[in-house]
Design an enzyme around this catalytic site. Sequence first.
Site, PDB file in Angstrom:
ATOM      1  N   LYS A   1       2.446 -11.111   2.781  1.00 56.08           N
ATOM      2  CA  LYS A   1       1.451 -12.036   3.320  1.00 56.08           C
ATOM      3  C   LYS A   1       2.091 -13.309   3.865  1.00 56.08           C
ATOM      4  O   LYS A   1       1.480 -14.018   4.679  1.00 56.08           O
ATOM      5  CB  LYS A   1       0.405 -12.375   2.253  1.00 56.08           C
ATOM      6  CG  LYS A   1      -0.496 -11.193   1.914  1.00 56.08           C
ATOM      7  CD  LYS A   1      -1.390 -11.473   0.716  1.00 56.08           C
ATOM      8  CE  LYS A   1      -2.219 -10.231   0.373  1.00 56.08           C
ATOM      9  NZ  LYS A   1      -2.997 -10.392  -0.875  1.00 56.08           N
TER      10      LYS A   1
ATOM     11  N   GLY B   1       4.059  -5.223  -0.689  1.00 61.40           N
ATOM     12  CA  GLY B   1       2.806  -5.717  -1.227  1.00 61.40           C
ATOM     13  C   GLY B   1       2.467  -7.100  -0.710  1.00 61.40           C
ATOM     14  O   GLY B   1       2.760  -7.455   0.433  1.00 61.40           O
ATOM     15  N   SER B   2       1.878  -7.905  -1.569  1.00 66.95           N
ATOM     16  CA  SER B   2       1.367  -9.207  -1.137  1.00 66.95           C
ATOM     17  C   SER B   2       2.455 -10.210  -0.779  1.00 66.95           C
ATOM     18  O   SER B   2       2.147 -11.240  -0.174  1.00 66.95           O
ATOM     19  CB  SER B   2       0.469  -9.801  -2.227  1.00 66.95           C
ATOM     20  OG  SER B   2      -0.717  -9.039  -2.351  1.00 66.95           O
ATOM     21  N   SER B   3       3.712  -9.937  -1.126  1.00 69.65           N
ATOM     22  CA  SER B   3       4.776 -10.839  -0.676  1.00 69.65           C
ATOM     23  C   SER B   3       4.872 -10.837   0.848  1.00 69.65           C
ATOM     24  O   SER B   3       5.311 -11.812   1.455  1.00 69.65           O
ATOM     25  CB  SER B   3       6.121 -10.456  -1.301  1.00 69.65           C
ATOM     26  OG  SER B   3       6.554  -9.183  -0.863  1.00 69.65           O
TER      27      SER B   3
END
Length: 485
Positions: free
Chosen positions: A222, A218-220
């Site tokens: 990014k 997920g957004s980790s």
Amino acid sequence: MNTPIRRLTTVVALMFVALMVMATSVQFVQAPALNADGRNVRTVYREFGRDRGPIVVAGDAVAVSTPVDDVYGYQRSYPGGALYAPVTGYFSAALSSMTGMEAAANPVLNGTSDSLLVQRIQDLITGAQPQGGSVELTIDPVVQQAAWDALGDQRGAVVALDPQTGAILALVSTPSYDPDPLAAHSSAEAQAAYDALLADPADPLTNRAIGGDLYPPGSSFKLVVAAALLESGDYGPDSEVPAPAELQLPQSTQVVRNPGGISCTANDTAPLIYTLQESCNTTFAALGMELGQDALREQAEAFGFGAPLEIPLRVTPSVYPTDLDEAQTAMTAIGQYDVRATPLQMAMVSAAIANDGVQMRPYLVATERGPDLEVLRTTEPDELRRSVSTETAEELTAMMVNVVEQGTGSAAQIPGVDVAAKTGSAQAGEGRSPHAWFTAFAPAEDPEVAIAVLVEYGGNEGDLASGGTTAAPIARQVLEAVLDR
């Protein structure tokens, strides 16, 4: 000599020759196959009936052997129980199997390691009972307990490591299991315990921290994209980047929206540091397509994606996919599509940033000792790779501190300590609650610990789960345990 005696002598001589040939064949030619034959109980007793050395954490044995009056001679038991089972694994005489550190450090524990050759020769000369050596782990019991307590009854994992050395301070996977029933010398008891664990839908035998089916980060993820942007030289933390409310992906019906379906900003652009602070999906999807799959894959591999790793437990390599179209590339840039990672891998991402861009090799074994407690080997820190430049690491650190001070990671704030972090919520499939992620290090200016937390399928919060609300409080408790040591 008369004929009957001569014939008898010939027959006896031939019998002696045949006996010597058969003895030689059994002892030298057939020996490897006979030793490997599962029906050879002598081999089983020899391997599983040794005086096996302990596995030690901070001076206390979490796996130990004690003398018993049966065919094996020694009973393996686990004072560390379920708390340490994902690390120790189990050693089962009845099942003729071993896992975890029991398998990875088996030559030292059972006394057959080359480093114990002198000890074995001495035992042979003196007639002493052979003994295995001990293995001392890097695990900090206070940090391990804090991670265990913080996860509670939720499925997930926590990995904490020293970013400057790579020493693993905590490795927790839940749900876990009690290794003692598997170590029972009764085949029926051990098999029943093993079958029950296999049938458990929660998969307690799976070490979620380093293996299993892996997870979309997920957004980790990014952080990896932000690193690629900064490394390109075309972007800085204050660069204005796209921040639309929605992003229609090319040649696809997929529309990317931000967490909660809201706009990250009133405008269509925002500084890069702000978009990481608010975890803007549309920004990173757009920038991911601009960078392209090759640049993203190269940066992911610079953090260790795709590389084999043993700590010495075997770690399942994390994955950045190949042969992507633009829409798929956009989805990978927000940690979805076929990107997959272990919690250890995401802790390594933060650790590399914390260590000025240098990623150290993670390790679990601090020291190996002989039965007389003489040190056989001490693990020395080893540089694994450079993930980003020092300048990029400093910029990423400032951006991650901003995530905690003003953004989605506020639940990890610790008074008087700058925490650098990134939240993540990963879609886990239709009809399933999202995985909640949090990766961080602290203190930001002089890091002592890097961490990754995964709460599978949202844990107790289910569909309402997010990295910031579900995983961040767990991370905070573990960080505090390290900083309060």
